[in-house]
Scaffold this motif. Sequence first.
Motif, mmCIF file in Angstrom:
data_model
loop_
_atom_site.group_PDB
_atom_site.id
_atom_site.type_symbol
_atom_site.label_atom_id
_atom_site.label_comp_id
_atom_site.label_asym_id
_atom_site.label_seq_id
_atom_site.Cartn_x
_atom_site.Cartn_y
_atom_site.Cartn_z
ATOM 1 N N THR A 3 0.833 -1.209 0.000
ATOM 2 C CA THR A 3 0.000 0.000 0.000
ATOM 3 C C THR A 3 0.862 1.251 0.000
ATOM 4 O O THR A 3 0.629 2.188 -0.759
ATOM 5 C CB THR A 3 -0.910 0.008 1.229
ATOM 6 N N PHE A 34 1.373 4.476 -2.620
ATOM 7 C CA PHE A 34 1.347 5.918 -2.320
ATOM 8 C C PHE A 34 2.494 6.638 -3.015
ATOM 9 O O PHE A 34 2.301 7.658 -3.672
ATOM 10 C CB PHE A 34 1.472 6.154 -0.805
ATOM 11 N N ILE A 43 2.100 6.785 -6.750
ATOM 12 C CA ILE A 43 1.135 7.791 -7.189
ATOM 13 C C ILE A 43 1.754 9.182 -7.139
ATOM 14 O O ILE A 43 1.590 9.984 -8.055
ATOM 15 C CB ILE A 43 -0.130 7.702 -6.322
ATOM 16 N N ALA A 55 -6.835 -13.070 11.244
ATOM 17 C CA ALA A 55 -5.411 -13.120 11.562
ATOM 18 C C ALA A 55 -5.038 -12.049 12.588
ATOM 19 O O ALA A 55 -4.197 -12.282 13.462
ATOM 20 C CB ALA A 55 -4.579 -12.945 10.300
ATOM 21 N N THR A 64 -8.342 0.009 4.493
ATOM 22 C CA THR A 64 -7.035 -0.583 4.224
ATOM 23 C C THR A 64 -6.693 -1.665 5.237
ATOM 24 O O THR A 64 -6.324 -2.781 4.855
ATOM 25 C CB THR A 64 -5.948 0.504 4.251
ATOM 26 N N ILE A 94 -6.106 -5.716 4.476
ATOM 27 C CA ILE A 94 -4.870 -6.437 4.791
ATOM 28 C C ILE A 94 -5.194 -7.620 5.700
ATOM 29 O O ILE A 94 -4.699 -8.738 5.506
ATOM 30 C CB ILE A 94 -3.852 -5.480 5.439
ATOM 31 N N ILE A 145 -6.667 -10.438 3.675
ATOM 32 C CA ILE A 145 -5.698 -11.156 2.843
ATOM 33 C C ILE A 145 -4.885 -12.122 3.693
ATOM 34 O O ILE A 145 -4.743 -13.306 3.369
ATOM 35 C CB ILE A 145 -4.777 -10.166 2.102
ATOM 36 N N VAL A 146 -4.355 -11.616 4.812
ATOM 37 C CA VAL A 146 -3.511 -12.492 5.626
ATOM 38 C C VAL A 146 -4.335 -13.641 6.203
ATOM 39 O O VAL A 146 -3.892 -14.797 6.226
ATOM 40 C CB VAL A 146 -2.797 -11.689 6.729
ATOM 41 N N LEU A 172 -4.903 -16.113 3.399
ATOM 42 C CA LEU A 172 -3.707 -16.828 2.951
ATOM 43 C C LEU A 172 -3.142 -17.756 4.017
ATOM 44 O O LEU A 172 -2.554 -18.780 3.698
ATOM 45 C CB LEU A 172 -2.624 -15.832 2.521
ATOM 46 N N LYS A 173 -3.308 -17.411 5.293
ATOM 47 C CA LYS A 173 -2.582 -18.153 6.316
ATOM 48 C C LYS A 173 -3.439 -18.973 7.273
ATOM 49 O O LYS A 173 -2.907 -19.830 7.972
ATOM 50 C CB LYS A 173 -1.748 -17.170 7.162
ATOM 51 N N PHE A 187 -7.321 -7.239 -2.358
ATOM 52 C CA PHE A 187 -6.155 -6.834 -3.143
ATOM 53 C C PHE A 187 -6.450 -5.553 -3.920
ATOM 54 O O PHE A 187 -5.608 -4.658 -4.009
ATOM 55 C CB PHE A 187 -5.716 -7.949 -4.091
ATOM 56 N N VAL A 194 -6.023 -2.647 -1.585
ATOM 57 C CA VAL A 194 -4.634 -2.333 -1.250
ATOM 58 C C VAL A 194 -3.984 -1.478 -2.336
ATOM 59 O O VAL A 194 -3.231 -0.550 -2.042
ATOM 60 C CB VAL A 194 -3.847 -3.644 -1.018
ATOM 61 N N PHE A 195 -4.313 -1.760 -3.600
ATOM 62 C CA PHE A 195 -3.666 -1.002 -4.671
ATOM 63 C C PHE A 195 -4.470 0.195 -5.164
ATOM 64 O O PHE A 195 -3.909 1.090 -5.785
ATOM 65 C CB PHE A 195 -3.343 -1.924 -5.846
ATOM 66 N N PRO A 210 -5.003 3.907 -2.135
ATOM 67 C CA PRO A 210 -4.029 4.990 -1.957
ATOM 68 C C PRO A 210 -4.254 6.147 -2.921
ATOM 69 O O PRO A 210 -3.980 7.304 -2.582
ATOM 70 C CB PRO A 210 -2.689 4.304 -2.241
ATOM 71 N N SER A 211 -4.774 5.860 -4.094
ATOM 72 C CA SER A 211 -4.977 6.921 -5.061
ATOM 73 C C SER A 211 -6.022 7.922 -4.561
ATOM 74 O O SER A 211 -5.830 9.143 -4.650
ATOM 75 C CB SER A 211 -5.415 6.289 -6.381
ATOM 76 N N VAL A 265 0.436 -21.169 2.378
ATOM 77 C CA VAL A 265 -0.369 -20.281 1.552
ATOM 78 C C VAL A 265 -1.138 -21.017 0.460
ATOM 79 O O VAL A 265 -2.329 -20.787 0.265
ATOM 80 C CB VAL A 265 0.530 -19.208 0.912
#
Lengths: 214, 627
Positions: free
Chosen positions: A44, A48, A51, B108, B173, B177, B180-181, B184-185, B208, B211-212, B215-216, B565
Amino acid sequence: MSAVEADPGRTGSRTQPTGLLAGPGNVTGGKSTAWWGMVLLIFTEATFFAILLTTYWYIRFSHGPVWPPDGIEKPSLFLISIMTPILLLSSAPMHWAETGIKKGRTGRLKVGLFVTFAMGATFLIMQGFEYHDLVKEFTPRTDVYGTLFFTITGFHGLHVLIGLLMNMWIQYYAWRGRFTAERYTHVEVVAMYWHFVDAVWVFILASLYLAPHF
Amino acid sequence: MALTVDERLEELWEEEPGLGSVLSTVDHKSIGKHYIYTAFAFFLAGGVEALLMRTQLARPDLHLIGPEAFNELFSMHGITMIFFFVTPMLFGFGNYFVPLLIGARDMAFPRLNAFGYWIFLFAGLFMYSSFLIGRAPNDGWFNYVTLSNHQFTPALNIDYYTLGLVFLGISTTVGSINFIVTILKLRAPGMSLNRMPLFVWAILATSFSVVFALPSLTMANVMLELDRRAGFNFFNVAKGGDAILWQHLFWIFGHPDVYIIFLPAVGIVSSIVPVFSRRKIIGYLWLALATMTTAIIGFGVWVHHMFATGLPTLSMAFFSAASMLITIPSAIQIFAWLATIIAGKPVFKTPFLFVLGFLFVFVIGGVTGVMFAAVPFDQQITDSYFVVAHFHYVLFGGAVFPIFAAIYYWVPKMWGHLLHEGLGKLSFWLIFVGFNLTFFPMHILGLLGMPRRIYTYHAGLGWDGYNLAASIGSSVLALGILVVLVNFLLYGLRRGAPAGPDPWGGDSLEWATSSPPPAYNFVEIPKVQGTEPLWDQPELRDIGFRARDVEMTLAEGHDTMGTTVVDAEPESVLTMPEATYTPIVTAFGISVVFVGFLTLLLPIIVLGGVIAIGGMMAWLRPKELPE
Ligand code: HEM
């Protein structure tokens, strides 16, 4: 209704499922969940920075040939050529500390963390000096170049600061003897964060300091 | 005295009841319920805002609500529905059901989970407090500059927007996270990736994307806030900034967000379809792949929201193609569901009705969506009511119908009582008819040229009848939602017949334990051998309350199992944290920081920072060594 009776009392010996390791904390087989959590946090955070840098390039390319604009000098490479190696090399003692504690060497942990802290703090102080000089020439309010320059370097500086705070915090617990060869998740995670903050700097250096000279 | 295994687990996992436990709980089931209650409250708030708008628009030349208030209403309606209802609601279901579906005892990071909830709640209260001073965000839910620059909207409205969304972003966020953890775990042994329930796949893909993509949005809001409060120049064209930059940053987030909203809803549909068709899902692998590809292509289509801004033709062609491409995975999913239904013996209970309603509505939304991907059409129709119709078909159809399906499907598990089937069917028909009556006429209004975001219109433009229909429809819709609420309060909480562990004959692990499940979820951690464990492995049906293999009960401590995983081979025993106040204290500190930024009072910022850092240090401190 349960079919099986467990042993009385909670302090009895641990019967572990076959093939599983008992572990204090979360470090047993494989990477800890905290490690995975930090990996994703870094994804993440990296986004940032991506961007911010994309924004920088987007504006630079749509801005016309003269960059930096408005008669602002190209960024000086003098201070930065001292700061950069200090920051990048600070990953080494951090790594040394981490591998140390994984072997149970608390001394190495304490020394490594301290040296990393000193190097990181030096970087930040020098950035302070750099800002002190630069604001005489331009500020974030001057134009979009100033905005981008100070936001991006400032955002990175903030990350260094957070890294330093975390470093201090685990130093405190290192002195209190909370980490051992089996219990080092905190150190591992903070170290990973620190390496990330260092690595990101390379991209900032290339975009903000080096590229305007070409 | 010897304790049985379940008594032992009870003792280890049960939290003290009472107010203290509400504030300090780290149990994913309590947190999931908190998410659902809170998100539903926001849904009602957003719904009231919508009803106010529809009342104002029912007849031409009405002046019940002035233009300024109308701006605040549609902005807050959009913000509420997108950010404070749909995603948190789906995260609520995710929180409750992901650990159950994968045979784990918690998420998790249980404390991070609690923290995420508190941030969500506080951010919502922060955003809504803007109404108290009459300064709610008023530049639409995507808040375009230059309208939202300091120059044109100087008051606090937009600062609530920027700060509120940055604030909420923390919650989304950390929640992602955590998912995901967890996924996966913490999956039960044997549940390799290719045996994961499709709902879990969907939550993974969504997380996912968050996460990506998030931020924008966060960065865009930080930039705008710096522009507004500190005189920075990101969007200030006079000083070299760029106004279109906001649109890029917003939609780089915004379009993946459509899938962030939509994918978990699709996961719900994929869970319900096989259970009520009484057969295994057809094309499991295709559905799982479609979920992941949708999430990925979702990042390549943002520019289609900007076809009217004057970008180079080549780049428009690229994004147009990508936008058409993304319909392929959706089509695959729809065919897989239809095939499953046709090949099965469908049972038309309420959850399934909502799924069918979803399919119908969503296909219409998809068709109008493909129409937009054609650039010339888009340029003609953009910013008209056609757009409003389209995105409500996609969002309401694509997310809210599945959410209601999930409510009818999972409430019996969560509260232990069956909902009333007659009221259920009634609510479905009211919502289905009301929805179409509200939004279908908006397509026509758009083609007739009615722009969106207008607070009134003159008579004689040929719009009156359609608007009246839409307004009547929205009341029918509201009535349907009310019936759901009554059904839940009356039957779901108390009067409904006891649900028993498995009222629907389900295929996934949540049905193998009691309703509601005990604090530790399952007495024994299951060993999974297929995609439909309960249908394939009869021995798992009572794994929630009966132990056969002591080793798999992990009753020595507050533990759950960590696995690898990909193949989910047992790897470690994870000791889970106990209830604690540190998450709520930290979240409170962060709220104070945001209030400080809103009021620009340094002492408040510092105070909040100290509380937040103190809370975090107490929360994350390394445990003392055992003797
Ligand atoms: C409960 C039934 C609903 C009704 C009656 C309704 C009605 C409306 C109306 C009248 C508008 C204003 C159109 C305009 O003036 O431009 C609007 C805008 C909007 N609605 Fe809804 N809506 C409902 C549910 C939803 C849901 C569930 C979502 C999302 C998941 C949603 C998302 C939006 C968005 C994003 C906007 C645009 C706001 C803006 O222009 O900034 N709505 N809705």
